[in-house]
Each structure stands twice: as structure tokens, then as C-alpha cells.
Design a protein around this motif. Structure first.
Motif, PDB file in Angstrom:
ATOM      1  N   SER A   1       4.023 -31.002  -8.696  1.00 16.23           N
ATOM      2  CA  SER A   1       3.444 -32.064  -7.873  1.00 16.23           C
ATOM      3  C   SER A   1       2.000 -31.776  -7.487  1.00 16.23           C
ATOM      4  O   SER A   1       1.240 -32.707  -7.198  1.00 16.23           O
ATOM      5  N   ASP A   2       1.611 -30.497  -7.466  1.00 15.53           N
ATOM      6  CA  ASP A   2       0.237 -30.158  -7.090  1.00 15.53           C
ATOM      7  C   ASP A   2      -0.596 -29.743  -8.301  1.00 15.53           C
ATOM      8  O   ASP A   2      -1.577 -29.010  -8.178  1.00 15.53           O
ATOM      9  N   LYS A   3      -0.209 -30.212  -9.472  1.00 20.78           N
ATOM     10  CA  LYS A   3      -0.938 -29.897 -10.695  1.00 20.78           C
ATOM     11  C   LYS A   3      -2.221 -30.740 -10.747  1.00 20.78           C
ATOM     12  O   LYS A   3      -2.174 -31.960 -10.852  1.00 20.78           O
ATOM     13  N   LYS A   4      -3.369 -30.089 -10.669  1.00 22.07           N
ATOM     14  CA  LYS A   4      -4.642 -30.800 -10.615  1.00 22.07           C
ATOM     15  C   LYS A   4      -5.376 -30.820 -11.958  1.00 22.07           C
ATOM     16  O   LYS A   4      -6.217 -31.676 -12.201  1.00 22.07           O
ATOM     17  N   ASP A   5      -5.052 -29.870 -12.821  1.00 17.60           N
ATOM     18  CA  ASP A   5      -5.742 -29.766 -14.104  1.00 17.60           C
ATOM     19  C   ASP A   5      -5.000 -30.589 -15.152  1.00 17.60           C
ATOM     20  O   ASP A   5      -3.949 -30.184 -15.642  1.00 17.60           O
ATOM     21  N   HIS A   6      -5.503 -31.780 -15.473  1.00 20.33           N
ATOM     22  CA  HIS A   6      -4.887 -32.686 -16.453  1.00 20.33           C
ATOM     23  C   HIS A   6      -3.416 -32.954 -16.122  1.00 20.33           C
ATOM     24  O   HIS A   6      -2.521 -32.608 -16.898  1.00 20.33           O
ATOM     25  N   PRO A   7      -3.141 -33.551 -14.970  1.00 20.09           N
ATOM     26  CA  PRO A   7      -1.745 -33.821 -14.608  1.00 20.09           C
ATOM     27  C   PRO A   7      -1.092 -34.796 -15.578  1.00 20.09           C
ATOM     28  O   PRO A   7      -1.711 -35.759 -16.031  1.00 20.09           O
ATOM     29  N   ASP A   8       0.165 -34.512 -15.939  1.00 17.75           N
ATOM     30  CA  ASP A   8       0.924 -35.389 -16.824  1.00 17.75           C
ATOM     31  C   ASP A   8       1.601 -36.478 -15.998  1.00 17.75           C
ATOM     32  O   ASP A   8       1.531 -36.478 -14.760  1.00 17.75           O
ATOM     33  N   VAL A   9       2.256 -37.394 -16.678  1.00 17.98           N
ATOM     34  CA  VAL A   9       2.889 -38.526 -15.990  1.00 17.98           C
ATOM     35  C   VAL A   9       3.930 -38.050 -14.989  1.00 17.98           C
ATOM     36  O   VAL A   9       3.953 -38.492 -13.830  1.00 17.98           O
ATOM     37  N   PHE A  10       4.790 -37.120 -15.406  1.00 13.10           N
ATOM     38  CA  PHE A  10       5.877 -36.673 -14.535  1.00 13.10           C
ATOM     39  C   PHE A  10       5.337 -35.926 -13.316  1.00 13.10           C
ATOM     40  O   PHE A  10       5.846 -36.085 -12.201  1.00 13.10           O
ATOM     41  N   SER A  11       4.294 -35.109 -13.500  1.00 10.09           N
ATOM     42  CA  SER A  11       3.692 -34.403 -12.367  1.00 10.09           C
ATOM     43  C   SER A  11       3.071 -35.390 -11.387  1.00 10.09           C
ATOM     44  O   SER A  11       3.161 -35.213 -10.160  1.00 10.09           O
ATOM     45  N   THR A  12       2.457 -36.445 -11.905  1.00 11.15           N
ATOM     46  CA  THR A  12       1.874 -37.469 -11.031  1.00 11.15           C
ATOM     47  C   THR A  12       2.957 -38.165 -10.219  1.00 11.15           C
ATOM     48  O   THR A  12       2.798 -38.403  -9.014  1.00 11.15           O
ATOM     49  N   ILE A  13       4.081 -38.478 -10.860  1.00 10.54           N
ATOM     50  CA  ILE A  13       5.187 -39.127 -10.153  1.00 10.54           C
ATOM     51  C   ILE A  13       5.732 -38.210  -9.058  1.00 10.54           C
ATOM     52  O   ILE A  13       6.018 -38.651  -7.939  1.00 10.54           O
ATOM     53  N   MET A  14       5.876 -36.906  -9.358  1.00  9.15           N
ATOM     54  CA  MET A  14       6.379 -35.970  -8.352  1.00  9.15           C
ATOM     55  C   MET A  14       5.396 -35.832  -7.194  1.00  9.15           C
ATOM     56  O   MET A  14       5.800 -35.712  -6.039  1.00  9.15           O
TER      57      MET A  14
END
Length: 306
Positions: free
Chosen positions: A99-112
């Protein structure tokens, strides 16, 4: 004679202290925030059409519980996910979502990320049982904000899967692993008590856990637990991915808990679980004739408060 008398007095003091009963329960303070950080490593082994398939996954979550009211036998709290992370090792490679992935976040990370910092309310008894959950619709508000790559059908599938992992039923089951551990009466060192619980999700189970107060330190109660897991009383088919499925499983769990003496909150925990059984899929248009899939789940979970 004096030495014998002194020894007798010391022995009586020691045995009195040893047998002194303690109240193990939540003792939370209004306005305080208590944290629960969980890390779960899970291996699911399934035999499909004679082929053994293993899926290894890791789930991390940081949850914040803010006490908004203290009642006679329970607490009202606002709860939110501060962080969520999932890692899956598949035959095609490893996938990592945070959920806190800032470097090129993927769709699933953005949703989380869109699920974090969304408060909902619960009422929890002083023995750690979740009595009610409210405002869980907040979790799905703005769930797909910033996501343009998914169709409406895909969004519904994502929402369904996320609610199964992080929605009310899953939340209750996951939280009570670390909170619904307290006895109804005072206990002394080496005393035992039992706690029964049920999980109402796709995999409906019930369990009875026997806990033992192993030791008491200056700051904590050290508790060990052993569970027997069996199919739930209302175990029936539920729809998943558009197919009617039913899990029939049995298993065991083992707990080692460190409970803060002042607040009753779980300071540290280690939980190991093994579940074995079958997944039965009814005959349906997606899978004509249905299928029975033998399955084993092994997971190792740790909990901490910081």
C-alpha cells in the motif's frame, strides 16, 4: 529452629504469591491508540487433476485501534489499516504489492493504498471478542481512485477478493486470533481455560482453544494455547469467482502469547497452524461436473504492538 521458622515463612509467602490469581482482560484507556502488526507466511498445497500445486504467500498489515469510549464490559474503537502488503510466489514468478509502494506502483498496490487510513468502528468486549463492526463501507470508498486500467467486471472481482481478505468477516477472524484469548474468571499460574470461536467466511470453521498461563513477569503474562479446528456448524456452499464452493477442513493451532499486564493488549504472539481437507466445487457452467480438490494449508503468524 529459627532457620526452620524462616524457611517455613518464606515457603508460605512463595506459595501464596505463586497461587495468587490474576484478572487477564483488556484494560484500555479512552483516547489511546493501540497497534497490531501482523505478518503471516502461508503455504497452500492443492492437488488439481493429479498435479500438486504449491502457492507461497506473505501478508503483512498494520492496524491502529483508537479507543473512543469505555463501557462496563466493552470498548468502542475506531480502527484503520495503516499499511497492507501481499507477496505471492507463483510458478510464473513472485508478485509483490504494498500500500505504501511509491516507486512505480502497480494497480493492486494502488487499490490497497486506497484501503488505508479509512476508519471503521468496532465494539470489542473486555475478553477480546469483536461484538460488532460498523462503517465498513468506508473501506471500499474511493477504492479505484487513480485506477483506469480495469473494466467494471474486473473492479467487482477485485472488490470481492479484497473484502474476503480484509472485510468484516476476515477482520473479525484475524483480530480475534490475537485478542479473544482471555478467561472469564481470575486465573493463577498453570491454570487452564478454554475459548471457543467460529469463522464465518468462505472457509467456515469452528475451534476450541485451551490456554495455559505459563508464567507472570513484571510486565507481561506469558500464555500458551492449543486449538482443535473443525468444520463450522453452518458449513455450506458459498459463491467464489462465480462458482459454488465448500471447504471441509480440520486442523490444529499452537499459540505463544505475551500479554501486556497493564493494558491487556497483545505485545507479542506467535501462532502456527496446519489445516487439511477438501475444497468441493459444485457442477456449474464454468466447471461442468464440479471437482474435489485435496488441500493443506500451513501458516506461521507473528503479531507485535510496535
Amino acid at each position: 529452629m529459627k532457620k526452620l521458622l524462616t524457611f517455613t515463612i518464606l515457603f508460605l509467602v512463595y506459595t501464596t504469591c505463586f497461587a495468587q490469581k490474576a484478572t487477564l482482560a483488556l484494560n484500555l484507556t479512552r483516547g489511546n491508540t493501540y497497534y497490531m502488526i501482523t505478518n503471516t507466511n502461508m503455504t497452500i498445497s492443492q492437488t488439481i487433476n493429479g498435479q500438486l500445486q504449491n502457492v507461497n504467500s506473505s501478508l503483512t498489515a498494520k492496524m491502529a485501534f483508537t479507543v473512543t469510549a469505555v463501557m462496563d464490559t466493552s470498548y468502542a474503537m475506531n480502527v484503520q489499516y495503516d499499511r497492507i502488503g501481499i507477496q505471492m510466489a507463483l510458478p510464473t514468478g513472485t508478485m509483490n504489492f504494498e500500500s505504501d509502494k511509491k516507486d512505480h506502483p502497480d494497480v493492486f498496490s494502488t487499490i490497497m493504498e486506497n484501503m488505508t487510513n479509512k476508519p471503521f468502528s468496532i465494539v470489542m468486549s473486555k475478553t477480546g471478542k469483536v461484538l460488532s463492526i460498523g462503517n465498513t463501507e468506508n473501506l471500499s470508498k474511493g477504492l479505484f481512485e487513480g485506477v483506469t486500467q480495469l473494466t467494471d467486471e474486473q473492479k467487482n472481482q477485485f472488490r470481492e477478493q479484497l473484502m474476503k481478505s480484509f472485510g468484516p468477516e476476515a477482520f473479525k477472524a484475524n483480530i480475534e486470533i490475537g485478542t479473544a484469548v482471555f478467561p472469564d474468571v481470575k486465573v493463577a499460574q498453570n491454570d487452564k481455560w478454554s475459548v471457543s470461536s467460529a469463522v464465518e467466511s468462505n472457509m467456515q470453521t469452528k475451534s476450541t482453544t485451551t490456554f495455559t498461563l505459563n508464567s507472570i513477569t513484571a510486565s507481561a503474562y506469558m500464555v500458551h494455547g492449543e486449538s482443535v479446528i473443525s468444520p463450522g456448524d453452518n458449513n455450506d456452499f458459498t459463491e467464489m469467482n462465480g462458482m459454488p464452493m465448500k471447504y471441509t477442513v480440520n486442523g490444529i493451532s499452537e499459540y505463544d502469547l505475551k500479554i501486556d499486564r497493564e493494558s491487556g493488549w497483545i505485545a507479542e504472539a506467535r501462532i502456527n497452524q496446519v489445516i487439511k481437507g477438501n475444497v468441493e466445487i459444485k457442477d456449474n457452467p464454468k466447471l461442468p461436473g464440479g471437482m474435489i480438490i485435496p488441500m493443506t494449508i500451513m501458516d506461521d503468524q507473528t503479531i507485535s504492538d510496535n
